[in-house]
Write an enzyme that holds these catalytic residues in place. Structure first.
Site, PDB file in Angstrom:
ATOM      1  N   HIS A 282      -7.732  10.004   4.065  1.00 45.73           N
ATOM      2  CA  HIS A 282      -7.193   9.102   5.085  1.00 45.73           C
ATOM      3  C   HIS A 282      -7.470   9.678   6.473  1.00 45.73           C
ATOM      4  O   HIS A 282      -7.680  10.874   6.622  1.00 45.73           O
ATOM      5  CB  HIS A 282      -5.678   8.946   4.904  1.00 45.73           C
ATOM      6  N   GLY A 283      -7.415   8.797   7.485  1.00 48.43           N
ATOM      7  CA  GLY A 283      -7.572   9.255   8.870  1.00 48.43           C
ATOM      8  C   GLY A 283      -9.018   9.224   9.314  1.00 48.43           C
ATOM      9  O   GLY A 283      -9.867   8.596   8.688  1.00 48.43           O
TER      10      GLY A 283
ATOM     11  N   ASP B 183       0.852  -1.185   0.000  1.00 45.86           N
ATOM     12  CA  ASP B 183       0.000   0.000   0.000  1.00 45.86           C
ATOM     13  C   ASP B 183       0.895   1.245   0.000  1.00 45.86           C
ATOM     14  O   ASP B 183       1.902   1.306   0.709  1.00 45.86           O
ATOM     15  CB  ASP B 183      -0.884  -0.029   1.255  1.00 45.86           C
TER      16      ASP B 183
ATOM     17  N   HIS C 111      -9.618   4.754  -1.228  1.00 51.65           N
ATOM     18  CA  HIS C 111      -8.812   4.824  -0.007  1.00 51.65           C
ATOM     19  C   HIS C 111      -9.620   5.583   1.047  1.00 51.65           C
ATOM     20  O   HIS C 111     -10.603   6.237   0.735  1.00 51.65           O
ATOM     21  CB  HIS C 111      -7.497   5.558  -0.286  1.00 51.65           C
TER      22      HIS C 111
HETATM   23 ZN   LIG Z   1      -4.406   5.218   1.102  1.00 52.81          ZN
END
Ligand SMILES: [Zn+2]
Length: 266
Positions: free
Chosen positions: A177-178, A82, A205
């Protein structure tokens, strides 16, 4: 069973109208949990090893762990790099026997992203390994939040896929993300436009925190693979904090927090 390629899993997702989950591995317990979930549900899975996590463990050792688990798997499973950011990182994954690699050139200028991704595709093909690229910029909640100007542009996606030959493309449609603040609003019209124009697999993602109905809608609109990490991080952190307060030893924290799984190991 041998590790499946991303291409094989994308094909599975198309045949079954489903998305393939990719889950990142911090340590052996993560790998075991991911494997157990796949065994219990009979669904394919992707073991994700981000290039930046390989500072914590040997990429060869973790690939070996995944390969050993996959040997006895009931459902297809892939070993996936990844966010490969460097040429060396991708080569290390290929040497370690990964069946799928992501090269993330999304922070590069467009032509450089095309050039470097195409080079990775050419080499990975020789290993029989699938490649995921990224176009647009996903970013991270709180520290690196790009606006809609960084979303994937459908026409550019066509050009990118044609010139690089990627098997899958990570796209930016409002996902990050997060840990999201609230429920993210995804640009489904953009996703549909991209799906109409490109044939390769599409990847979302930043899956942690996306509403269940939005997962279903993204798959209906053409997403084949969904990446999850933050949700597991939060769950493990909460459990670990409580365990350290309640149990006397690390072994107890570990043993009591480890789901016995279908193999009944503990
Ligand atoms: Zn990612």
């Amino acid at each position: 069973m041998n590790p499946a390629t991303l291409t094989e899993l994308i094909s599975y997702s198309r045949r079954h109208n489903t998305g393939i989950g990719m889950f990142n591995i911090v340590n052996l317990e993560f790998a075991q949990g991911i494997f157990d979930a796949s065994q219990e549900t009979g669904l394919p899975v992707m073991f994700g090893i981000p290039e930046r996590f390989t500072q914590f463990y040997s990429i060869d050792c973790m690939a070996g762990v995944c390969k050993k688990m996959i040997e006895g798997a009931k459902a297809p499973a892939a070993i996936h790099l990844d966010h490969g950011k460097s040429f060396e990182g991708v080569m290390a994954a290929l040497r370690a026997g990964f069946s799928s690699v992501m090269f993330d050139g999304s922070s590069l200028e467009y032509e450089e992203n095309v050039k470097q991704t195409a080079e990775i595709v050419k080499i990975a093909r020789a290993f029989g390994v699938s490649v995921e690229g990224e176009l647009g910029y996903v970013g991270r909640v709180g520290t690196d939040e790009p606006g809609p100007e960084s979303f994937t542009r459908p026409d550019q996606a066509v050009d990118f896929v044609r010139r690089t030959g990627v098997d899958a493309l990570a796209i930016a449609i409002g996902n990050q993300h997060g840990q999201y603040k609230g429920v993210p609003k995804l640009d489904f019209e953009r996703l549909k436009a991209i799906r109409e124009k490109v044939d390769c697999g599409l990847v979302l993602h930043g899956g942690s925190g996306i509403a269940n109905e939005d997962f279903v809608e993204t798959i209906r609109c053409g997403i084949n693979k969904i990446n999850i990490y933050t949700a597991m991080d939060v769950a493990v952190k909460d459990f670990t904090r409580k365990s350290f307060e309640n149990y006397g030893s690390y072994l107890d924290c570990f043993a009591k927090g480890t789901y016995p799984g279908p193999l009944g190991r503990y």
